[in-house]
Design a protein around this motif. Structure first.
Motif, short mmCIF file in Angstrom:
data_model
loop_
_atom_site.label_atom_id
_atom_site.label_comp_id
_atom_site.label_asym_id
_atom_site.label_seq_id
_atom_site.Cartn_x
_atom_site.Cartn_y
_atom_site.Cartn_z
N LYS A 75 17.84 49.92 98.76
CA LYS A 75 17.52 49.40 100.10
C LYS A 75 16.98 47.97 100.03
N LEU A 76 16.11 47.73 99.07
CA LEU A 76 15.51 46.40 98.95
C LEU A 76 16.54 45.35 98.53
N ARG A 77 17.44 45.71 97.63
CA ARG A 77 18.46 44.76 97.17
C ARG A 77 19.43 44.42 98.30
N GLU A 78 19.78 45.42 99.10
CA GLU A 78 20.67 45.14 100.22
C GLU A 78 19.96 44.29 101.28
N ALA A 79 18.70 44.60 101.55
CA ALA A 79 17.94 43.81 102.52
C ALA A 79 17.82 42.37 102.07
N ALA A 80 17.60 42.16 100.77
CA ALA A 80 17.48 40.81 100.22
C ALA A 80 18.82 40.08 100.29
N CYS A 105 10.22 52.59 88.09
CA CYS A 105 11.36 51.90 88.70
C CYS A 105 11.56 52.27 90.16
N GLU A 106 11.71 53.56 90.45
CA GLU A 106 11.91 54.00 91.83
C GLU A 106 10.66 54.70 92.35
N PHE A 107 10.32 54.40 93.59
CA PHE A 107 9.19 55.06 94.24
C PHE A 107 9.39 54.95 95.75
N ASN A 108 8.56 55.64 96.50
CA ASN A 108 8.67 55.60 97.95
C ASN A 108 7.86 54.43 98.50
N GLN A 109 8.44 53.72 99.45
CA GLN A 109 7.76 52.55 100.01
C GLN A 109 6.44 52.97 100.66
N GLY A 110 5.38 52.24 100.34
CA GLY A 110 4.09 52.56 100.90
C GLY A 110 3.38 53.71 100.21
N THR A 111 3.91 54.16 99.09
CA THR A 111 3.32 55.30 98.40
C THR A 111 1.93 54.98 97.85
N THR A 112 1.12 56.02 97.74
CA THR A 112 -0.20 55.88 97.12
C THR A 112 -0.17 56.33 95.67
N LEU A 113 1.00 56.76 95.21
CA LEU A 113 1.14 57.26 93.85
C LEU A 113 1.26 56.09 92.86
N THR A 114 0.85 56.33 91.63
CA THR A 114 0.93 55.31 90.58
C THR A 114 2.39 55.02 90.26
N HIS A 115 2.76 53.74 90.25
CA HIS A 115 4.14 53.40 89.95
C HIS A 115 4.25 52.06 89.23
N VAL A 116 5.37 51.91 88.50
CA VAL A 116 5.67 50.69 87.73
C VAL A 116 7.08 50.27 88.09
N SER A 117 7.27 48.98 88.36
CA SER A 117 8.60 48.50 88.75
C SER A 117 8.64 46.98 88.66
N ILE A 118 9.79 46.42 89.04
CA ILE A 118 9.89 44.98 89.30
C ILE A 118 9.92 44.79 90.81
N ASP A 119 9.95 43.53 91.26
CA ASP A 119 10.12 43.22 92.68
C ASP A 119 11.61 43.14 92.96
N ASN A 120 12.20 44.26 93.36
CA ASN A 120 13.65 44.31 93.56
C ASN A 120 14.13 43.38 94.66
N TYR A 121 13.33 43.23 95.70
CA TYR A 121 13.72 42.36 96.81
C TYR A 121 13.83 40.90 96.34
N GLN A 122 12.79 40.42 95.71
CA GLN A 122 12.78 39.03 95.24
C GLN A 122 13.88 38.78 94.21
N ALA A 123 14.09 39.75 93.33
CA ALA A 123 15.10 39.60 92.28
C ALA A 123 16.50 39.48 92.88
N ALA A 124 16.80 40.35 93.83
CA ALA A 124 18.13 40.31 94.47
C ALA A 124 18.30 39.04 95.30
N TYR A 125 17.23 38.63 95.96
CA TYR A 125 17.30 37.41 96.77
C TYR A 125 17.65 36.21 95.90
N GLU A 126 17.00 36.11 94.74
CA GLU A 126 17.28 35.01 93.83
C GLU A 126 18.72 35.04 93.33
N ALA A 127 19.25 36.23 93.08
CA ALA A 127 20.62 36.36 92.60
C ALA A 127 21.62 35.87 93.64
N VAL A 128 21.43 36.30 94.89
CA VAL A 128 22.34 35.90 95.96
C VAL A 128 22.19 34.41 96.26
#
Length: 328
Positions: free
Chosen positions: A192-197, A145-168
């Motif tokens: 950060k992504l949800r607010e930016a969206a 769910c949460e990770f650092n932007q641009g990270t090289t570490l393995t991560h699993v999440s949704i697209d928070n930016y796109q999701a928030a954009y669609e909601a607004v």
């Protein structure tokens, strides 16, 4: 006397090595042989000695999962999704709450360093990228769910930016131009992504974001209640409120009710996550659905694959869905 692996091998007409391969789910065993061995295990009530195997391979068959707060149903649903994979691969979970406390998180990670777990899943870690990268070089990690932007570490999440954009954008499509945002004061990437969206969706529809309509609190019900009260007592209050989580949205709806404002007739409300209570509210909450159980399932599967030495994708993004219900 308890059955031994030799007894199982004799009953199935195979070698002890074959029995071991069946127990460890090795793919080289044929289906017919696997069936014979499993039948012998059941008939003899044989219990595999995992302890000896753990000592030989330095395995614990245990995974450490760190969450900010296990009381939050958002995390509970994710943990529930891990269970089938853990059962299938015979892993146990150590689940602990960090409460977003750096010292506590580091202390819990010592369980991994002490070889009491084979790998770790981190939900909303407060460690910085450098420290996480150092851990990743020595141990098996997956960020969820949460990770650092641009990270090289393995991560699993949704697209928070796109999701928030669609909601607004949905709120705007309903005719709203004064849209409040009850956000959080944490430093999570999702925040950060949800607010930016939120801001971009407004700008894309020729609406200038009003800083007076953006409040940052916590993910709590109380934060939503207080935030909605503040928003509705501004000089030019919003006609819709986008909330960082469903719990915050529930608090906002209560505040509106106590102000004798109807949802959605007077003020529309949209949440995020689609936890169980979202559809149980009156009216049911419009929200962004995260595939919570699947997030847990995928993180567990990927970590087990990493432990087994398999190649895994660095980034796994699961699909979200805007659930349009009665509050908008």
């Amino acid at each position: 006397m308890a059955a031994r692996i030799q007894d199982v091998a004799k009953a199935a007409g195979v070698s002890t090595a074959t029995v071991s391969r069946v127990i460890n789910r090795h793919p080289s065993v044929s289906d017919s042989t696997r069936k014979k061995v499993l039948e012998a295990i059941e008939k003899l009530n044989y219990i595999p000695n995992h302890g000896g195997r753990m000592l030989r391979k330095q395995e614990t068959k245990t995974i450490l999962v760190l969450v900010p707060d296990i009381r939050n149903s958002f995390y509970a649903n994710i943990l529930y999704g891990m269970d089938p994979i853990m059962t299938e691969y015979q892993y146990n979970l150590i689940i602990a709450s960090t409460y977003s406390d750096l010292v506590r998180e580091r202390n819990l990670i010592n369980l991994l360093k002490q070889k009491l777990a084979d790998g770790m899943i981190l939900l909303a870690s407060v460690l910085d990228e450098a420290e996480l990268r150092e851990l990743d070089e020595m141990y098996h990690l997956v960020q969820l769910c949460e990770f650092n932007q641009g990270t090289t570490l393995t991560h699993v999440s949704i697209d928070n930016y796109q999701a928030a954009y669609e909601a607004v954008a949905h709120l705007i499509s309903r005719g709203h131009r004064r849209i409040g945002f009850l956000s959080s004061n944490n430093s999570f990437l999702s925040t950060k992504l949800r607010e930016a969206a939120y801001r971009q969706a407004l700008r894309d529809h020729s609406i200038t974001p009003d800083e007076n309509l953006i409040l940052r609190g916590t993910y709590s019900f109380e934060s939503g209640r207080i935030g909605a009260n503040i928003l509705m007592n501004t000089v030019n209050p919003p006609t819709a409120i986008f909330c960082i989580s469903d719990v915050v949205a529930a608090g906002a709806i209560q505040a509106l009710y106590r102000l004798n404002l109807r949802t959605p007739d007077d003020v529309a409300v949209c949440g995020f996550d689609d936890i169980d209570m979202a559809s149980q509210l009156t009216p049911p909450l419009t929200t962004v659905a995260q595939p919570l159980e699947m997030l847990g399932t995928m993180a567990a599967k990927i970590l087990i694959d990493k432990i087994a030495g398999k190649e895994v994708k660095r980034s796994t993004v699961l699909q979200h869905q805007l659930m349009i219900r009665g509050t908008t």
